[in-house]
Design a protein around this motif. Structure first.
Motif, short mmCIF file in Angstrom:
data_model
loop_
_atom_site.label_atom_id
_atom_site.label_comp_id
_atom_site.label_asym_id
_atom_site.label_seq_id
_atom_site.Cartn_x
_atom_site.Cartn_y
_atom_site.Cartn_z
N UNK A 53 -0.32 -0.53 14.83
CA UNK A 53 -0.26 -1.24 13.54
C UNK A 53 -0.55 -0.30 12.37
N UNK A 54 -1.46 0.66 12.57
CA UNK A 54 -1.70 1.66 11.52
C UNK A 54 -0.43 2.48 11.27
N UNK B 243 5.89 1.90 4.63
CA UNK B 243 5.90 2.44 3.27
C UNK B 243 6.87 3.63 3.18
N UNK B 244 7.02 4.38 4.28
CA UNK B 244 7.99 5.48 4.26
C UNK B 244 9.42 4.94 4.18
N UNK C 7 0.57 0.55 -4.54
CA UNK C 7 -0.61 0.06 -5.26
C UNK C 7 -0.52 -1.45 -5.45
N UNK C 8 0.66 -1.89 -5.88
CA UNK C 8 0.85 -3.33 -6.12
C UNK C 8 0.73 -4.13 -4.82
N UNK C 9 1.32 -3.60 -3.78
CA UNK C 9 1.29 -4.30 -2.49
C UNK C 9 -0.15 -4.34 -1.95
N UNK C 10 -0.82 -3.19 -2.05
CA UNK C 10 -2.17 -3.07 -1.50
C UNK C 10 -3.21 -3.93 -2.21
N UNK D 126 -5.28 0.59 2.26
CA UNK D 126 -5.34 1.83 3.04
C UNK D 126 -4.12 2.00 3.94
N UNK D 127 -3.83 3.26 4.26
CA UNK D 127 -2.69 3.59 5.12
C UNK D 127 -1.36 3.14 4.54
#
Ligand code: UDX
Length: 481
Positions: free
Chosen positions: A222-223, A230-231, A249-252, A260-261
């Protein structure tokens, strides 16, 4: 006094045992390994691995309740708890090649434990193993037991390299899986008592063996999936003019997702992510779950795609060829604060550039020249086509130089590729570097560490993963990105 022995003095076994010894002064801890050079290094002033804070912890305990030895059998024989922390690489031959975990070292450790034991033991799986490995290990131990009682526990390690000592001192959680029998529960309690010296009780999770084994594979999968997600977005950002850092940033900020990650990069590396996902894929296939296997396989495929995409960007931006051009490679380790190069994306990127006949000048503050040359000389194992070993370029050796600072790496270069997010790469004197390079001077940032605008002002043509493209790059004819 409880005596703990750990088989395997690697990245997990060494630091974990050092922390146990540090936190439990009344527990005797011995780390054993058949590799004499490795054990000698653990006994010396220059430890075999670079990990912030490790030196101090080892120095505080070594010679008191922590020791390192090649006398594997003697220490196993008189220990109460035996951790097994040996390599479980991906199989490169035979059944399951390219995906299944190779349990050769694990199996021989189990046979040796059964052979030399004269009293009851708790055997702890520390290395990441496929689900149900404990069952196989239990069979080996009980069929060779001579009446001795062995309890198997699964206690997967979640430490990440570079932050190992912090992760060990303040773990998010400790998992202990065991049998649901009274003996199994007693073994769980014994191991829990060790961790409870410094880990709050509510962070020590006990469960059945299979849940503990699978949790480790699931966490890594999952990490890695977050990074591949994101890639994948980074490719779309480049195509549309969105900025992947802003998107991440917006998603996190969504508290259900967390921040993170989600750093886009040239790809994830390290000894665990790819290996554990491939192992998960194989387990799913073995259990007749091809759709689930396919789903997880995509995480590794996107990672390979990201590395290829990066190489294509470099070559196409530099007039479709890097033949004979000096390209500086800044960073070779799979991430900062480690000298580890296992599965580092730098290997694949360097191979791609060497294939296009570039002259590489490589600098990493922690990786030795020997290691870099070994990594580039070894043929690449193609996990998707395990029968084919992709050979390294026969001239690779001549095309590579390894240097000891970023300025000599970049002097006279046509382009720079940043492969590892070392802090020092953020603060280089880029004006000085620019002045010493061929023009046009290119920077390809695979880790989003440089200030794109500042470098463009100096005169560089800058590509940074998932960021709006430099007009130079944008105007090039479309290649497969
Ligand atoms: C990982 C797990 O984090 C750890 O819990 C497990 O025990 C072992 O595997 P590690 O391989 O040491 O640890 O490194 P990690 O920090 O997870 O990074 C793995 C790779 O992903 C690195 O190449 C890193 O640069 C990359 N990465 C990480 C990204 O590209 N983007 C991110 O946002 C995070």
């Amino acid at each position: 006094m409880v005596k703990i022995c750990c088989i395997g003095a690697g990245y997990v076994g060494g630091p974990t045992m050092a922390m146990i010894a540090y936190k439990c002064s009344d527990v005797q801890v011995v780390v054993v390994d058949i590799a004499a050079a490795r054990i000698n290094a653990w006994n010396s002033d220059r430890l075999p691995i670079f990990e912030p804070g490790l030196d101090d912890v080892v120095k505080a305990c070594r010679g008191k309740n922590l020791s390192f030895s090649t006398d594997v059998e003697a220490h196993v024989a008189d220990s109460d708890i035996i951790f097994v922390s040996v390599n479980t690489p991906t199989k490169t031959r035979g059944l399951g090649a390219g995906k299944a975990a190779d349990l050769t070292y694990w199996e021989s450790a189990a046979r040796m434990i059964a052979d030399v034991s004269k009293s009851d033991k708790i055997v702890v799986e520390k290395s990441t193993v496929p689900v149900k490995t404990a069952e196989a290990i239990e069979k080996i131990l009980t069929h060779n037991s001579k009446g001795i009682n062995f309890q198997i526990l699964s206690n997967p390690e979640f430490l990440a390299e570079g932050t190992a000592m912090d992760d060990l001192a303040n773990p998010d959680r400790v998992l202990i899986g065991g049998r649901e029998t009274p003996e199994g529960q007693r073994a769980i309690a014994a191991l829990k008592a060790v961790y409870a010296r410094w880990v709050p009780e509510d962070r020590i999770l006990t469960m059945n063996l299979w849940s503990a084994e699978l949790s480790k594979l699931a966490a890594n999968a999952i990490l890695a999936q977050r990074i591949s997600s994101i890639n994948a977005m980074s490719a779309l950002c480049e195509a549309t003019g969105a900025d992947v850092s802003e998107v991440a940033y917006a998603v996190g900020k969504d508290s259900r997702i967390g921040s993170r990650f989600l750093n886009a990069s040239v790809g994830f590396g390290g000894s665990c992510f790819q290996k554990d996902i491939l192992s998960l894929v194989y387990i799913c296939e073995c259990h007749g779950l091809p759709e689930v296997a396919h789903y997880w396989k995509q995480v590794v495929q996107i990672n390979d795609y990201q590395k290829t995409r990066f190489v294509n960007r470099v070559v196409s931006s530099m007039f479709n060829t890097v033949s004979g051009k000096k390209v500086a490679i800044l960073g070779f380790a799979f991430k900062k604060d480690t000298g580890d190069t296992r599965e580092t994306p730098a290997i694949d990127v360097c191979r791609g550039l060497l294939g296009d006949k570039a002259q590489l000048s490589i600098y990493d503050p922690q990786v030795t020249e020997d290691q870099i040359r070994r990594d580039l000389a070894t043929g690449k194992f193609d996990w998707d086509h395990p029968q084919h070993l992709v050979p390294s370029s026969p001239t690779a050796c001549k095309q590579v130089s390894v240097v000891w600072d970023a300025y000599s790496a970049t002097a006279g270069a046509h382009g720079i590729c940043i492969m590892t997010e070392w802090e020092e790469f953020k603060n280089l004197d880029y004006k000085k570097i620019y002045d010493g390079m061929e023009k046009p001077a290119f920077i390809f940032d695979g880790r989003n560490v440089v200030n794109v605008e500042e470098l463009r002002k100096i005169g560089f043509i800058v590509y940074s993963v998932g960021k709006p493209l430099d007009p130079w790059v944008k105007d090039l004819p479309a290649v497969a990105y």
